[in-house]
Design an enzyme around this catalytic site. Structure first.
Site, PDB file in Angstrom:
ATOM      1  N   GLY A   1      31.054  34.555  40.090  1.00 47.27           N
ATOM      2  CA  GLY A   1      30.808  34.562  38.706  1.00 47.27           C
ATOM      3  C   GLY A   1      31.217  35.874  38.200  1.00 47.27           C
TER       4      GLY A   1
ATOM      5  N   ARG B   1      35.092  30.007  41.904  1.00 50.23           N
ATOM      6  CA  ARG B   1      34.578  29.652  42.892  1.00 50.23           C
ATOM      7  C   ARG B   1      35.144  28.676  43.740  1.00 50.23           C
ATOM      8  NH1 ARG B   1      29.435  31.852  41.623  1.00 50.23           N
ATOM      9  NH2 ARG B   1      28.844  31.746  39.603  1.00 50.23           N
TER      10      ARG B   1
ATOM     11  N   ASP C   1      27.609  37.606  46.584  1.00 52.38           N
ATOM     12  CA  ASP C   1      27.259  37.303  48.111  1.00 52.38           C
ATOM     13  C   ASP C   1      28.578  36.419  48.865  1.00 52.38           C
ATOM     14  OD1 ASP C   1      25.486  37.033  50.153  1.00 52.38           O
ATOM     15  OD2 ASP C   1      25.197  35.281  49.385  1.00 52.38           O
TER      16      ASP C   1
ATOM     17  N   THR D   1      27.568  41.326  40.548  1.00 51.44           N
ATOM     18  CA  THR D   1      26.974  40.076  40.288  1.00 51.44           C
ATOM     19  C   THR D   1      25.671  40.314  39.348  1.00 51.44           C
ATOM     20  OG1 THR D   1      25.755  38.289  41.035  1.00 51.44           O
ATOM     21  CG2 THR D   1      25.915  40.315  42.643  1.00 51.44           C
TER      22      THR D   1
ATOM     23  N   ASP E   1      23.145  38.677  39.073  1.00 52.82           N
ATOM     24  CA  ASP E   1      21.911  38.242  39.749  1.00 52.82           C
ATOM     25  C   ASP E   1      21.561  39.600  40.656  1.00 52.82           C
ATOM     26  OD1 ASP E   1      22.498  35.861  39.077  1.00 52.82           O
ATOM     27  OD2 ASP E   1      23.008  34.811  40.834  1.00 52.82           O
TER      28      ASP E   1
ATOM     29  N   ASP F   1      21.944  40.006  43.800  1.00 55.44           N
ATOM     30  CA  ASP F   1      21.303  39.609  44.965  1.00 55.44           C
ATOM     31  C   ASP F   1      21.881  40.138  46.312  1.00 55.44           C
ATOM     32  OD1 ASP F   1      23.483  38.249  44.646  1.00 55.44           O
ATOM     33  OD2 ASP F   1      22.797  36.194  44.564  1.00 55.44           O
TER      34      ASP F   1
ATOM     35  N   ARG G   1      20.063  32.808  40.413  1.00 58.16           N
ATOM     36  CA  ARG G   1      20.234  31.657  41.286  1.00 58.16           C
ATOM     37  C   ARG G   1      19.351  32.212  42.586  1.00 58.16           C
ATOM     38  NH1 ARG G   1      25.574  28.465  41.376  1.00 58.16           N
ATOM     39  NH2 ARG G   1      26.149  30.611  41.991  1.00 58.16           N
TER      40      ARG G   1
END
Ligand code: F6P
Length: 322
Positions: free
Chosen positions: A13, A74, A105, A127, A129, A131, A173
């Site tokens: 992303g 992706r 990730d 990202t 996120d 994460d 997510r």
């Protein structure tokens, strides 16, 4: 002496700050007479040998743009060994000394495979996120939270005017960082996130508690996939007698100009990446924990979960205790 060549790709992303990284890498490289190639569309472009040589002129005025001038994708085929091997071969044929990978990730896992097969990589965490658990900050997160907060505040105002409740979904997510930081930065009353999930019954309970004790029809922030926001808004309307709307923040989180914090993070990541390349210190992942650091890529991927439970508990303390 052989001319040094490096390449850069953005993967997964997109997020705010990717263009700022590209800008700084190209400018530093040009000062050091290093050739920089941009690989289009992330790992897909690497596999398809889609390289373009980057110049200072090409990256002028891109730092404030969201998205990525190199585009991204992706590319699930990258999980195949044969695909990774072909990519390493392309890097070798092109005599690329080091590849800078800007992504999250999945992109880091891809980078690990490249390095196991002989490529020299440097990874920059990017990202919305947030994460990647070895670093407290990933590029894009700060801007995404700020974008989402503005959206939530606008929604809050119109809901309050009509005595309505609302369930607002933010991105992330499997990771509640965006939800958490949005919740503590807005007038949100209830949060649902993967790090401490609640079921429908618990949510209804908290909504009723908020109406009774706080005398407020609540704003509920939920991380992606925690609830079907349309359905849960209908349920809350039935259960409370107050009208509940739902709203999905969506892609405005991921687009737009990077915040000052993300721009300065991008600059620091890019500078450190170039220092590591200069030192031939490869297969490192960059991170930020009050200051920039770098760690071995393998250990970055194995890192422990570092969710900010202290902040979540503060939110609970202020909102749910009876
Ligand atoms: O990049 C992270 C992210 O925005 C997640 O928060 C979200 O779940 C996902 O990407 C959406 O991906 P896509 O735009 O490919 O559907």
């Amino acid at each position: 002496m052989k001319e040094k060549k490096i390449a850069i790709l953005t993967s997964g992303g997109d997020c705010q700050g990717m263009n700022a990284v590209i800008n700084i890498i190209v400018r530093i490289a040009s000062l050091r007479n290093i050739k920089v190639f941009g690989i289009m569309h992330g790992y897909k472009g690497l596999y398809e040998d889609n390289f373009i040589q980057l110049s200072n002129e090409m990256v002028e005025n891109i730092s404030s743009l969201g998205g990525t001038i190199l585009k991204t994708s992706r590319f699930l085929e990258f999980k195949k060994d044969s695909v990774v091997k072909k990519c390493v071969k392309i890097l070798q044929q092109r005599e690329i000394d080091a590849l800078i990978i800007v992504g999250g990730d999945g992109s880091f896992k891809g980078a690990k495979e490249l390095s196991k097969n002989g490529a020299n990589v440097i990874c920059i965490p990017a990202t919305i996120d947030n994460d990647l658990r070895y670093t407290s900050r990933c590029l894009g997160f700060d801007t995404a939270v700020n974008n989402a907060c503005k959206y939530i505040e606008n929604v809050e105002q119109t809901m309050e005017a009509l005595d309505r409740g609302v369930v607002i979904e933010v991105m992330g997510r499997y990771c509640g960082d965006i939800a958490l930081y949005c919740a503590v930065s807005t007038a949100c009353d209830i949060i649902a996130l993967p790090e401490n999930p609640i079921n429908e019954e618990e949510l209804i309970d908290r909504v009723k508690y908020c109406i009774k004790e706080k005398k407020k029809i609540p704003v509920v922030v939920v991380a992606e996939k925690m609830f079907d926001v349309k359905e849960i808004a209908q349920t809350l309307t039935k259960e409370t007698g107050y009208e509940f709307k739902y709203s999905v923040v969506g892609y405005i989180q991921r687009g737009g100009s990077p915040s000052v914090q993300d721009k300065s993070l991008a600059m620091q990541f890019a500078v450190r990446a170039m220092e590591l390349i200069e030192d031939k210190n490869y297969n490192r992942a960059l991170g930020f924990n009050n200051k920039i650091f770098d760690v071995d890529l393998e250990s970055a991927l194995k890192s422990e979960y570092n969710f900010n439970y202290e902040l979540l508990n503060l939110f609970y303390l202020l909102n749910y205790k009876k």
